[in-house]
Design a protein around this motif. Structure first.
Motif, PDB file in Angstrom:
ATOM      1  N   LEU A 247      38.812  74.938  23.752  1.00 23.98           N
ATOM      2  CA  LEU A 247      39.799  75.789  23.404  1.00 23.98           C
ATOM      3  C   LEU A 247      39.332  77.664  23.847  1.00 23.98           C
ATOM      4  CD1 LEU A 247      40.225  74.380  20.180  1.00 23.98           C
ATOM      5  CD2 LEU A 247      42.016  74.451  22.022  1.00 23.98           C
ATOM      6  N   ALA A 248      37.929  77.718  23.342  1.00 27.27           N
ATOM      7  CA  ALA A 248      37.162  78.681  23.903  1.00 27.27           C
ATOM      8  C   ALA A 248      37.480  79.622  25.383  1.00 27.27           C
ATOM      9  CB  ALA A 248      36.159  78.958  23.486  1.00 27.27           C
ATOM     10  N   GLY A 249      37.410  78.014  26.204  1.00 23.44           N
ATOM     11  CA  GLY A 249      37.670  78.413  27.701  1.00 23.44           C
ATOM     12  C   GLY A 249      39.486  78.556  27.818  1.00 23.44           C
ATOM     13  N   LEU A 250      39.743  78.303  26.612  1.00 25.00           N
ATOM     14  CA  LEU A 250      41.671  78.852  27.200  1.00 25.00           C
ATOM     15  C   LEU A 250      41.895  79.857  26.492  1.00 25.00           C
ATOM     16  CD1 LEU A 250      43.467  75.567  26.274  1.00 25.00           C
ATOM     17  CD2 LEU A 250      43.473  76.778  28.422  1.00 25.00           C
ATOM     18  N   ALA A 251      40.843  80.435  25.550  1.00 24.80           N
ATOM     19  CA  ALA A 251      41.129  81.750  25.375  1.00 24.80           C
ATOM     20  C   ALA A 251      40.666  82.839  25.704  1.00 24.80           C
ATOM     21  CB  ALA A 251      40.517  81.984  23.948  1.00 24.80           C
ATOM     22  N   ALA A 252      39.468  82.707  26.555  1.00 26.91           N
ATOM     23  CA  ALA A 252      38.621  83.515  27.237  1.00 26.91           C
ATOM     24  C   ALA A 252      39.704  83.459  28.364  1.00 26.91           C
ATOM     25  CB  ALA A 252      37.527  82.814  28.045  1.00 26.91           C
ATOM     26  N   LEU A 253      40.284  82.323  28.802  1.00 29.80           N
ATOM     27  CA  LEU A 253      41.961  83.042  29.837  1.00 29.80           C
ATOM     28  C   LEU A 253      43.398  83.572  29.639  1.00 29.80           C
ATOM     29  CD1 LEU A 253      42.265  78.551  31.545  1.00 29.80           C
ATOM     30  CD2 LEU A 253      41.678  81.418  32.837  1.00 29.80           C
TER      31      LEU A 253
ATOM     32  N   LEU B  33      29.975  65.275  20.376  1.00 30.63           N
ATOM     33  CA  LEU B  33      30.664  65.677  21.441  1.00 30.63           C
ATOM     34  C   LEU B  33      31.999  65.859  21.587  1.00 30.63           C
ATOM     35  CD1 LEU B  33      28.740  62.558  23.783  1.00 30.63           C
ATOM     36  CD2 LEU B  33      28.569  64.746  24.214  1.00 30.63           C
ATOM     37  N   ALA B  34      32.412  65.363  21.134  1.00 29.52           N
ATOM     38  CA  ALA B  34      34.012  64.814  21.270  1.00 29.52           C
ATOM     39  C   ALA B  34      34.728  66.746  20.522  1.00 29.52           C
ATOM     40  CB  ALA B  34      34.569  64.039  19.992  1.00 29.52           C
ATOM     41  N   VAL B  35      34.254  67.360  19.005  1.00 30.89           N
ATOM     42  CA  VAL B  35      34.000  68.045  18.456  1.00 30.89           C
ATOM     43  C   VAL B  35      33.937  69.778  19.654  1.00 30.89           C
ATOM     44  CG1 VAL B  35      33.467  69.556  16.210  1.00 30.89           C
ATOM     45  CG2 VAL B  35      34.485  67.534  16.223  1.00 30.89           C
ATOM     46  N   GLY B  36      32.369  69.389  19.514  1.00 30.81           N
ATOM     47  CA  GLY B  36      32.334  70.629  20.668  1.00 30.81           C
ATOM     48  C   GLY B  36      32.731  70.488  21.950  1.00 30.81           C
ATOM     49  N   GLY B  37      33.148  69.418  22.618  1.00 27.33           N
ATOM     50  CA  GLY B  37      34.027  69.802  23.821  1.00 27.33           C
ATOM     51  C   GLY B  37      35.321  70.096  22.929  1.00 27.33           C
TER      52      GLY B  37
ATOM     53  N   PHE C 205      33.545  74.965  32.002  1.00 27.53           N
ATOM     54  CA  PHE C 205      31.992  75.477  31.166  1.00 27.53           C
ATOM     55  C   PHE C 205      31.883  75.489  30.235  1.00 27.53           C
ATOM     56  CE2 PHE C 205      31.355  77.211  36.009  1.00 27.53           C
ATOM     57  CZ  PHE C 205      31.049  76.414  35.828  1.00 27.53           C
ATOM     58  N   GLY C 206      33.686  75.800  29.415  1.00 26.64           N
ATOM     59  CA  GLY C 206      33.021  75.371  27.571  1.00 26.64           C
ATOM     60  C   GLY C 206      33.476  74.864  27.644  1.00 26.64           C
ATOM     61  N   ALA C 207      34.016  73.335  28.098  1.00 25.62           N
ATOM     62  CA  ALA C 207      34.176  72.053  27.650  1.00 25.62           C
ATOM     63  C   ALA C 207      32.825  71.686  27.701  1.00 25.62           C
ATOM     64  CB  ALA C 207      34.808  71.318  28.467  1.00 25.62           C
ATOM     65  N   LEU C 208      31.865  72.326  29.045  1.00 24.00           N
ATOM     66  CA  LEU C 208      30.357  71.344  28.854  1.00 24.00           C
ATOM     67  C   LEU C 208      29.691  71.641  27.831  1.00 24.00           C
ATOM     68  CD1 LEU C 208      30.827  70.467  33.105  1.00 24.00           C
ATOM     69  CD2 LEU C 208      31.249  68.914  30.920  1.00 24.00           C
ATOM     70  N   GLY C 209      30.025  72.976  28.074  1.00 22.91           N
ATOM     71  CA  GLY C 209      28.226  73.346  26.824  1.00 22.91           C
ATOM     72  C   GLY C 209      29.068  72.950  25.697  1.00 22.91           C
ATOM     73  N   GLY C 210      30.252  73.396  25.296  1.00 18.55           N
ATOM     74  CA  GLY C 210      30.803  73.183  23.678  1.00 18.55           C
ATOM     75  C   GLY C 210      30.039  71.541  23.804  1.00 18.55           C
ATOM     76  N   ALA C 211      30.562  70.290  23.858  1.00 13.67           N
ATOM     77  CA  ALA C 211      30.345  69.228  24.378  1.00 13.67           C
ATOM     78  C   ALA C 211      28.556  69.188  24.026  1.00 13.67           C
ATOM     79  CB  ALA C 211      30.755  68.059  25.283  1.00 13.67           C
ATOM     80  N   GLY C 212      28.114  69.793  24.704  1.00 15.86           N
ATOM     81  CA  GLY C 212      26.047  70.062  24.959  1.00 15.86           C
ATOM     82  C   GLY C 212      25.900  69.870  23.689  1.00 15.86           C
ATOM     83  N   PHE C 213      26.252  71.041  23.303  1.00 11.13           N
ATOM     84  CA  PHE C 213      26.105  71.733  22.129  1.00 11.13           C
ATOM     85  C   PHE C 213      26.040  71.167  20.835  1.00 11.13           C
ATOM     86  CE2 PHE C 213      26.246  74.960  18.196  1.00 11.13           C
ATOM     87  CZ  PHE C 213      24.895  75.238  17.738  1.00 11.13           C
ATOM     88  N   GLY C 214      27.552  70.365  20.853  1.00 17.71           N
ATOM     89  CA  GLY C 214      28.392  69.688  19.861  1.00 17.71           C
ATOM     90  C   GLY C 214      26.955  68.296  19.441  1.00 17.71           C
ATOM     91  N   ALA C 215      27.027  67.482  20.240  1.00 17.54           N
ATOM     92  CA  ALA C 215      25.860  66.478  20.725  1.00 17.54           C
ATOM     93  C   ALA C 215      24.570  66.929  19.978  1.00 17.54           C
ATOM     94  CB  ALA C 215      25.915  66.111  21.842  1.00 17.54           C
ATOM     95  N   TRP C 216      23.566  68.463  20.970  1.00 15.50           N
ATOM     96  CA  TRP C 216      22.965  68.626  20.276  1.00 15.50           C
ATOM     97  C   TRP C 216      22.477  68.896  19.096  1.00 15.50           C
ATOM     98  CZ3 TRP C 216      20.699  73.602  18.885  1.00 15.50           C
ATOM     99  CH2 TRP C 216      19.749  73.448  18.549  1.00 15.50           C
ATOM    100  N   VAL C 217      23.518  69.693  18.366  1.00 13.13           N
ATOM    101  CA  VAL C 217      23.273  69.739  16.524  1.00 13.13           C
ATOM    102  C   VAL C 217      23.968  68.649  15.417  1.00 13.13           C
ATOM    103  CG1 VAL C 217      24.606  71.654  15.166  1.00 13.13           C
ATOM    104  CG2 VAL C 217      23.772  72.182  16.803  1.00 13.13           C
ATOM    105  N   SER C 218      24.464  67.878  16.304  1.00 13.96           N
ATOM    106  CA  SER C 218      25.425  66.117  15.872  1.00 13.96           C
ATOM    107  C   SER C 218      23.616  65.619  15.746  1.00 13.96           C
ATOM    108  CB  SER C 218      26.156  65.822  16.110  1.00 13.96           C
ATOM    109  OG  SER C 218      27.633  66.601  16.215  1.00 13.96           O
ATOM    110  N   ALA C 219      23.399  65.429  16.918  1.00 16.32           N
ATOM    111  CA  ALA C 219      21.977  64.920  17.017  1.00 16.32           C
ATOM    112  C   ALA C 219      21.040  64.565  15.469  1.00 16.32           C
ATOM    113  CB  ALA C 219      21.602  64.652  18.438  1.00 16.32           C
ATOM    114  N   MET C 220      20.141  66.182  16.191  1.00 16.10           N
ATOM    115  CA  MET C 220      19.782  66.111  14.771  1.00 16.10           C
ATOM    116  C   MET C 220      19.997  65.897  13.258  1.00 16.10           C
ATOM    117  SD  MET C 220      17.274  68.479  16.484  1.00 16.10           S
ATOM    118  CE  MET C 220      18.125  67.277  18.444  1.00 16.10           C
ATOM    119  N   ILE C 221      21.287  66.451  13.034  1.00 10.48           N
ATOM    120  CA  ILE C 221      21.741  66.292  11.780  1.00 10.48           C
ATOM    121  C   ILE C 221      22.048  64.589  11.505  1.00 10.48           C
ATOM    122  CG2 ILE C 221      23.650  66.101  10.829  1.00 10.48           C
ATOM    123  CD1 ILE C 221      24.698  68.430  11.363  1.00 10.48           C
TER     124      ILE C 221
END
Length: 172
Positions: free
Chosen positions: A75-81, A66-70, A97-113
């Motif tokens: 940062l990706a959202g800021l880059a898009a701005l 969550l922390a890393v993905g968020g 949306f970048g923060a939410l998407g990144g946090a969700g993806f990060g949590a999912w990938v980390s959970a699998m590991i």
């Protein structure tokens, strides 16, 4: 229940664990807050067996994801701005949306590991569990830790009290 501490006890047999579980239930500790870990061949019968969240590094991995993905998402959202894609106008929603998407993806990938990694807090108990001891983990209100440790000491001198974990994850 907020403000929980996890107590650790090493116990020699299932009968003692069963008696302690009964005492904890009578002291109003919910069944879901009691977890028992033993060798695979030890029959735990109706005892509250430790689940995936207790046996693996799932929860710490999700928190890290969550922390890393968020952070990466922000940062990706800021880059898009700053550097909007051709033909698009990026606004503050890009950061959200970048923060939410990144946090969700990060949590999912980390959970699998994390679900495949043994719980790093339990490494110190591996040898004792391998020799047939049972590890009991009990989540109690932080203001009642001493009460439960004293109760176990008085009623079960054969129990090896292994201390507490300072904080319990808010989930699961």
């Amino acid at each position: 229940m907020r403000g929980l501490r996890r107590l650790y006890f090493l116990l020699p047999d299932v009968g003692i664990v069963r008696r302690i579980v009964d005492e904890l239930l009578l002291a109003h500790i919910p069944y879901e807050h009691i977890h028992v870990l033993a060798r695979a061949e030890t029959p735990l019968e109706e005892l509250p067996e430790a689940g995936v969240a207790q046996r693996t590094d799932l929860v710490p991995a999700i928190e890290r994801g969550l922390a890393v993905g968020g952070t990466v998402g922000v940062l990706a959202g800021l880059a898009a701005l700053v550097f909007p894609p051709a033909g698009m106008v990026a606004a503050g929603g890009a950061i959200l949306f970048g923060a939410l998407g990144g946090a969700g993806f990060g949590a999912w990938v980390s959970a699998m590991i994390g679900v495949g990694m043994p719980n790093s807090h339990l490494a110190r108990f591996e040898a004792a569990i391998g020799q047939g001891m049972l590890l009991m983990m009990v989540d109690v209100p932080k203001d009642r830790v001493e009460e439960f440790e004293d109760m176990i000491r008085q009623h079960h001198p054969e129990a090896d009290i292994e201390g507490t974990e300072p904080t319990i994850p808010a989930f699961p």
